[in-house]
Design a protein around this motif. Structure first.
Motif, PDB file in Angstrom:
ATOM      1  N   ASP A  79       0.625  -0.962   0.168  1.00 30.62           N
ATOM      2  CA  ASP A  79      -0.056  -0.166   0.190  1.00 30.62           C
ATOM      3  C   ASP A  79       1.005   1.232  -0.175  1.00 30.62           C
ATOM      4  OD1 ASP A  79       0.587  -0.947   2.706  1.00 30.62           O
ATOM      5  OD2 ASP A  79      -0.769   0.490   3.532  1.00 30.62           O
ATOM      6  N   LYS A  83       0.933   4.179  -2.832  1.00 27.92           N
ATOM      7  CA  LYS A  83       1.162   5.815  -2.272  1.00 27.92           C
ATOM      8  C   LYS A  83       2.202   6.250  -2.969  1.00 27.92           C
ATOM      9  CE  LYS A  83      -1.526   4.985   1.456  1.00 27.92           C
ATOM     10  NZ  LYS A  83      -1.793   4.446   2.845  1.00 27.92           N
ATOM     11  N   ILE A  99     -18.090  -5.253  -3.286  1.00 29.56           N
ATOM     12  CA  ILE A  99     -17.569  -3.782  -3.315  1.00 29.56           C
ATOM     13  C   ILE A  99     -17.752  -3.451  -4.699  1.00 29.56           C
ATOM     14  CG2 ILE A  99     -15.429  -2.315  -3.122  1.00 29.56           C
ATOM     15  CD1 ILE A  99     -14.392  -4.563  -1.491  1.00 29.56           C
ATOM     16  N   PHE A 104     -14.590   0.884  -5.242  1.00 35.50           N
ATOM     17  CA  PHE A 104     -13.305   0.487  -4.818  1.00 35.50           C
ATOM     18  C   PHE A 104     -12.445   1.566  -5.336  1.00 35.50           C
ATOM     19  CE2 PHE A 104      -9.519  -1.841  -6.681  1.00 35.50           C
ATOM     20  CZ  PHE A 104      -8.960  -2.114  -5.666  1.00 35.50           C
ATOM     21  N   ASN A 107     -12.262   4.330  -3.027  1.00 34.24           N
ATOM     22  CA  ASN A 107     -11.675   4.201  -1.705  1.00 34.24           C
ATOM     23  C   ASN A 107     -10.070   4.215  -2.165  1.00 34.24           C
ATOM     24  OD1 ASN A 107     -13.250   3.280   0.790  1.00 34.24           O
ATOM     25  ND2 ASN A 107     -14.131   2.373  -0.878  1.00 34.24           N
ATOM     26  N   ALA A 108      -9.436   3.530  -3.242  1.00 37.41           N
ATOM     27  CA  ALA A 108      -8.208   3.643  -3.366  1.00 37.41           C
ATOM     28  C   ALA A 108      -7.560   5.123  -3.465  1.00 37.41           C
ATOM     29  CB  ALA A 108      -7.851   2.706  -4.805  1.00 37.41           C
ATOM     30  N   ALA A 111      -7.397   6.645  -0.320  1.00 34.99           N
ATOM     31  CA  ALA A 111      -6.375   5.964   0.421  1.00 34.99           C
ATOM     32  C   ALA A 111      -4.911   6.862  -0.094  1.00 34.99           C
ATOM     33  CB  ALA A 111      -6.392   4.551   0.364  1.00 34.99           C
ATOM     34  N   GLN A 112      -4.850   6.922  -1.335  1.00 31.45           N
ATOM     35  CA  GLN A 112      -3.452   7.365  -1.878  1.00 31.45           C
ATOM     36  C   GLN A 112      -3.380   8.850  -1.840  1.00 31.45           C
ATOM     37  OE1 GLN A 112      -2.201   6.074  -5.847  1.00 31.45           O
ATOM     38  NE2 GLN A 112      -2.950   4.026  -5.384  1.00 31.45           N
ATOM     39  N   LEU A 144     -16.558  -5.693  -7.815  1.00 35.66           N
ATOM     40  CA  LEU A 144     -15.259  -5.651  -8.426  1.00 35.66           C
ATOM     41  C   LEU A 144     -14.934  -6.963  -9.130  1.00 35.66           C
ATOM     42  CD1 LEU A 144     -12.511  -3.885  -8.845  1.00 35.66           C
ATOM     43  CD2 LEU A 144     -12.009  -4.827  -6.446  1.00 35.66           C
ATOM     44  N   GLN A 160      -8.426   1.647 -13.519  1.00 39.02           N
ATOM     45  CA  GLN A 160      -7.736   2.045 -12.305  1.00 39.02           C
ATOM     46  C   GLN A 160      -6.509   2.652 -12.719  1.00 39.02           C
ATOM     47  OE1 GLN A 160      -7.891  -1.721  -9.575  1.00 39.02           O
ATOM     48  NE2 GLN A 160      -9.354  -2.342 -10.634  1.00 39.02           N
ATOM     49  N   LEU A 164      -6.129   6.443 -11.145  1.00 39.49           N
ATOM     50  CA  LEU A 164      -5.218   6.528 -10.052  1.00 39.49           C
ATOM     51  C   LEU A 164      -3.765   7.232 -10.505  1.00 39.49           C
ATOM     52  CD1 LEU A 164      -5.670   2.990  -8.212  1.00 39.49           C
ATOM     53  CD2 LEU A 164      -6.512   5.334  -7.628  1.00 39.49           C
TER      54      LEU A 164
END
Lengths: 248, 469
Positions: A79, A83, A99, A104, A107-108, A111-112, A144, A160, A164
């Motif tokens: 993780d 990041k 999820i 998802f 959330n990712a 989180a990042q 997912l 993704q 991201l």
């Protein structure tokens, strides 16, 4: 282009369960915006390298280092690597019931970045990214990868990647098992990522189709856990024509 | 909606585990143990009609004659000689929130009860230890003729006969030892009557809080949904943690009339010193529908198998349940259904999660009697073990006496996969959050059956359990 390396792999050896090493003293040097291709026969250790770079605890680094943006990340959990700006597109993405794909990614993203996700803006950019990948909007609300076809799973991985937008992405056989149209769509997504982010890529592949619209800077040939040869983009075509015979 | 979420988003363990400083002189507490004298004292405290007093004494006799169950988790740690069966605050039940004693009000405020009432409930009952301290029903719901009151005052009111006719008829005191115990010392709980054809659009809720250490809570819930009526009833339970055993032996009796529908949702988060030996049963008349949503998170030991009797032709039941057994917990849960009427149908689907050595047992029984022609039953139970020291067992029983039944059964037991955790972590999600996401996803079929606030609360409970506090 900056001469500063984004990712440096130094004499990296990897094994599982104290068995013989799967990777032997691998060295790589990837700069921002570069596209590297990793080719090799089945069982050479290509996916192992992808997993190890991303920090799968199943693969144990027995020697060497992984350095990302000057920081030694060899012992960092997965993780934290994400990041820091790393990404892996899985060859076999996992199905996670309950999820949705969109929550998802949200959330990712949260989180990042640690920042609150603005829902409307998020949905807008998700929709745009799905359009690039010709994904039906309904996939956003589906669990997912659950019940996704092989092609949709790969598209969801690239979705993704786009959402991201990491600094460095490993694509592990993103093109395998896809039909011609799907490969074209997926590679359009990859192209978009690189254009937008000047992202660096390490593409693990057996075929050349996914590479057609990308400029390949380096090609590495991995055989039995060793990088036996490194060349430029033209090496891809050569291997495509003659196979790995001369490297084995 | 954002505000709504706020109520439960703040939940942490302290929300359930906080101990209220009880000023002892404000409380009446019965001496520990169970004798004829204590039963008579409860009866006197409650101003029982004569039949109820006699009924209690009969129940005590049954209690003394029936053996402890020996087929489930151990309940050796439960010593009735150390349990006080009756604790109440010395003030009466209030119909206005402002009038509820301050310290009790604070407890329920912390649990978000009054706020939930204002926002999304048709009526609320709040029980603290043995007695209801607050009961209120929205005017428009009362105007529809819906009765929602404490059982004690109903025993002396207009519906006294109706209660006498139904009380512990569905769950007779001879059923098992703790049903007998319940009959002897029951106190508090709710009576709901929904008249013919009345549809209550928003849920009613009862909240049970057992705050006293070493005490028992024996509330009785009696719900009658008359022909063609419709009700959603929500039950919430919690208690602070003490290092002595507490006991919850409630009883829920549900009567679902012809073409009526009742949905009964529970989120139970008893503290981990609680023995939860609860009995719930419903009988459904022709064309009626019974829906259960059941979340079991707390308690030290649970025996909980809500039962549905599909008596009328074409009656239906659906049970959706989740159980989370953490460290030191042994939760034996499931559901029972008896098909009597023709073309009756039942769907049982449960999820069980065990972690840190917790034991989760799924136990169910499906009976299709000879009369139940063309019955349909489907059972599916999924268990997820989060580590190698936890346990998940599945004990499904089926007794089919017809030859045209359509019966399905599916059981899955699995572990959380390292690869799936790695997949989520590779996207920047921490290990703890990744596991919580997988577990929440596993629980999702249950949480989506709950009203939003409760679904959020359930996800928070899962996160809480996952973080190992």
């Amino acid at each position: 282009m900056s001469e500063q390396s984004l990712l440096q792999v130094r004499d990296l050896s990897v094994s599982i369960d104290n068995e013989l090493p799967i990777l032997n003293r691998i060295n790589l040097d990837i700069k921002p915006g570069e596209t590297h291709v990793l080719m090799g026969p089945n069982g050479a250790g290509k996916s192992t390298l992808g997993f190890t770079l991303m920090g799968n605890p199943h693969y144990v680094v027995t020697e060497g280092n992984i350095i990302f943006e000057g920081q030694d990340i060899t012992d960092l959990s997965s993780d934290k690597r994400a990041k820091a700006g790393m990404f892996l597109s899985f060859q076999n993405p996992y199905e996670v019931p309950g999820i949705s794909l969109s929550s998802f990614i949200r959330n990712a993203y949260h989180a990042q970045t640690g920042a609150p996700v603005k829902l409307l803006a998020f949905q807008k950019s998700l929709k745009a990214a799905m359009e690039i990948l010709s994904m039906d909007e309904s996939y956003a609300d589906r669990d997912l990868n659950v019940g996704f076809s092989g092609g949709e799973k790969k598209k969801a991985e690239i979705l993704q990647l786009l959402m991201l937008s990491p600094k460095f992405a490993i694509l592990d056989e993103t093109d395998s098992g896809l039909d011609v149209d799907a490969v074209r769509t997926v590679s359009k997504g990859v192209e978009e990522y690189q254009k937008k982010k000047d992202g660096a890529l390490l593409i693990i592949t057996h075929s050349t189709k996914i590479l057609e619209s990308l400029h390949v800077d380096y090609t590495h040939v991995l055989v039995k856990g060793n990088i036996v040869h490194t060349g430029d983009g033209s090496l891809v075509d050569e291997i495509n024509e003659h196979g790995f015979e001369r490297f084995i | 909606m954002a505000d709504n979420k706020q109520v439960v988003a703040d939940i942490d363990r302290s929300l359930y585990d906080f101990k209220d400083i009880e000023n002892e002189k404000d409380f009446y507490r019965m001496e520990e143990g169970l004798t004829k004298e204590t039963v008579l004292k409860v009866s006197e405290e409650k101003n029982d009609p004569e039949w109820m007093r006699d009924f209690r004494l009969q129940c005590l006799e049954h209690y003394e004659n029936i053996k402890m169950p020996n087929w489930g988790p151990s309940i050796e740690g439960l010593d009735m000689a150390r349990i006080s069966s009756y604790v109440r605050h010395k003030s009466d039940m209030k119909g206005k929130w402002e009038d509820v004693p301050e310290e009790i009000k604070n407890t329920f405020e912390k649990l978000g009860i009054p706020q939930a009432e204002r926002e999304s409930l048709a009526g609320v009952g709040a029980q603290y230890d043995s007695e209801l301290v607050y009961h209120n029903v929205k005017d428009e719901v009362a105007a529809q003729g819906v009765i929602y009151t404490d059982l004690e005052s109903a025993l002396h009111g207009e519906y006294a006969d109706m209660i006498k006719e139904h009380f512990m008829k569905l769950v007779p005191p001879t059923d098992h030892k703790f049903a007998a115990l319940h009959g002897a010392v029951w106190s508090g709980g709710s009576f709901v009557y929904v008249p013919k054809g009345v549809k209550v659009d928003i849920p009613l809720q009862s909240y049970f809080r057992l705050n006293a250490a070493g005490a028992g809570q024996f509330e009785h819930t009696l719900i009658i949904v008359d022909e063609g009526a419709d009700l959603h009833f929500i039950e919430g339970c919690s208690a602070p943690k003490y290092n002595v055993a507490n006991l919850h032996a409630g009883c829920v009796e549900l009567y679902v009339g012809k073409n009526a529908r009742l949905r009964y949702s529970t989120i139970e988060n008893w503290s981990k010193n609680m023995y939860n030996l609860n009995t719930k049963r419903a009988v459904v008349e022709e064309g009626g529908i019974m829906e259960w949503v059941s979340g079991s998170f707390g308690s030290h030991t649970s025996y909980l198998y809500p039962m549905t009797i599909l008596k009328g032709d074409g009656s239906k039941m659906e049970f959706t349940g989740i159980t989370f057994a953490g460290k030191g917990q042994n939760l034996d849960t499931g559901a029972k259904v008896v098909h009597i009427g023709e073309r009756t149908s039942s769907v049982i689907s449960t999820k069980s999660i065990s972690k840190d050595g917790g034991i989760g047992t799924y136990r169910s029984s499906v009976t299709i009697q000879k009369t139940a022609k063309k019955a349909k039953a489907s059972v599916s139970c999924d268990s997820l073990m989060l580590d190698s020291i936890s346990r998940a067992d599945t004990i499904p029983a089926m007794d089919i006496r017809t030859n045209d039944a359509d019966v399905g059964h599916e059981a899955k037991i699995g572990r959380i996969s390292d690869e799936a955790v790695f997949y989520l972590m590779s996207r920047g999600i921490t290990e703890e959050d990744a596991k919580a996401m997988i577990v929440s996803g596993f629980a999702n079929p249950v949480s989506k059956e709950l009203p939003l606030e409760y679904a959020v609360e359930m996800n928070n409970l899962i996160k809480l359990e996952m973080s190992g506090h």
